[in-house]
Design an enzyme around this catalytic site. Sequence first.
Site, PDB file in Angstrom:
ATOM      1  N   CYS A   1      37.457  43.318  32.612  1.00  0.00           N
ATOM      2  CA  CYS A   1      38.485  42.576  33.304  1.00  0.00           C
ATOM      3  C   CYS A   1      39.749  43.467  33.196  1.00  0.00           C
ATOM      4  O   CYS A   1      40.260  43.485  32.072  1.00  0.00           O
ATOM      5  CB  CYS A   1      38.518  41.280  32.786  1.00  0.00           C
ATOM      6  SG  CYS A   1      39.850  40.273  33.717  1.00  0.00           S
ATOM      7  N   CYS A  18      40.071  45.615  39.857  1.00  0.00           N
ATOM      8  CA  CYS A  18      39.662  44.349  39.529  1.00  0.00           C
ATOM      9  C   CYS A  18      38.224  44.294  39.653  1.00  0.00           C
ATOM     10  O   CYS A  18      37.675  44.912  40.560  1.00  0.00           O
ATOM     11  CB  CYS A  18      40.223  43.096  40.356  1.00  0.00           C
ATOM     12  SG  CYS A  18      39.396  41.383  40.106  1.00  0.00           S
TER      13      CYS A  18
HETATM   14  N1  DGL Z   1      37.672  40.690  37.240  1.00  0.00           N
HETATM   15  C1  DGL Z   1      39.161  40.174  36.981  1.00  0.00           C
HETATM   16  C2  DGL Z   1      40.018  41.554  36.764  1.00  0.00           C
HETATM   17  O1  DGL Z   1      39.223  42.680  36.729  1.00  0.00           O
HETATM   18  C3  DGL Z   1      39.594  39.119  37.686  1.00  0.00           C
HETATM   19  C4  DGL Z   1      41.107  38.589  37.305  1.00  0.00           C
HETATM   20  C5  DGL Z   1      41.222  37.277  37.671  1.00  0.00           C
HETATM   21  O2  DGL Z   1      40.269  36.167  37.102  1.00  0.00           O
HETATM   22  O3  DGL Z   1      42.125  36.993  38.284  1.00  0.00           O
HETATM   23  O4  DGL Z   1      41.093  41.726  36.759  1.00  0.00           O
END
Ligand code: DGL
Length: 272
Positions: free
Chosen positions: A74, A184
């Site tokens: 993440c 993301c």
């Molecule tokens: N998959 C997360 C990232 O890479 C999502 C972030 C979120 O939950 O806003 O930032």
Amino acid sequence: MSDNRPIGVFDSGAGGLSVLQELVKELPNESFIFFADSANCPYGSKPKDEIIALSSLISTFLISKECKVIVVACNTATAAAIDWLREHFAIPFIGMEPAIKPAAINTKTKSIGVLATAGTFKGRLYIETSHKYAKDVNVCYQVGEGLVELVEQGKVNSAEAEELLLKYIRPMLDCNIDQLVLGCTHYPFFKPLLKKLLPHNVDVIDPSPAVAKQVSKVLIDNQLNTLDAGDLKYHAFYSSGNIDVLKVLVTKIEKDAGMQLLNKSFFNNFIL
Ligand code: DGL
């Protein structure tokens, strides 16, 4: 010596499965425990302290399951919490890197786009990487408000997603970008739509394969790799929220990557 303990992988939600897909390709002998914090998703606009607290609880849980290293799949949690996690836990942590460097190297138009969450753009890593590698290129950045929620609702190919993506990439195309960095881990699920919406000269850059290579290096350097787990390897999936979307997206990554994850199990986990 073979270390057959699993690798822990976590994300604010199911998006980190896009990283898991690359990890499984790179490290076919390893077992994985994936944790999706779907109950608290999205992390993008949460304060740093809250993301540190959630990441700490998830890491404690993964370590209680014997994980030998943890991949923070993440970008937002990496930006907010990786320094803290490395200080407070003894095992290695590998985070997401904003892929600004390859984009800045490969751009011919001298203009690149970065799509990420608000939290990622605020992080030290993003700011340092941009200063270091993107000084001589125009960076058109955009917060992907609402995109994470669409993935969590399983709407990766919806008209809603297409409309939102178009809204975000149009100003980038006006800046003549030829590289689009996905900052993301939820966004790679939109690759088919992006392919449809972007002109042919725009490359979409997903840092996951590079992160998987880095995990492999960390395992080798620390003599933590599984040499041959045979049929004993497994893939366990935990969600603090809706487990159904996780199941659908696991099937999707198996299909997209043409692979079958062995010994799968799914659990709800409400530690958070
Ligand atoms: N998959 C997360 C990232 O890479 C999502 C972030 C979120 O939950 O806003 O930032």
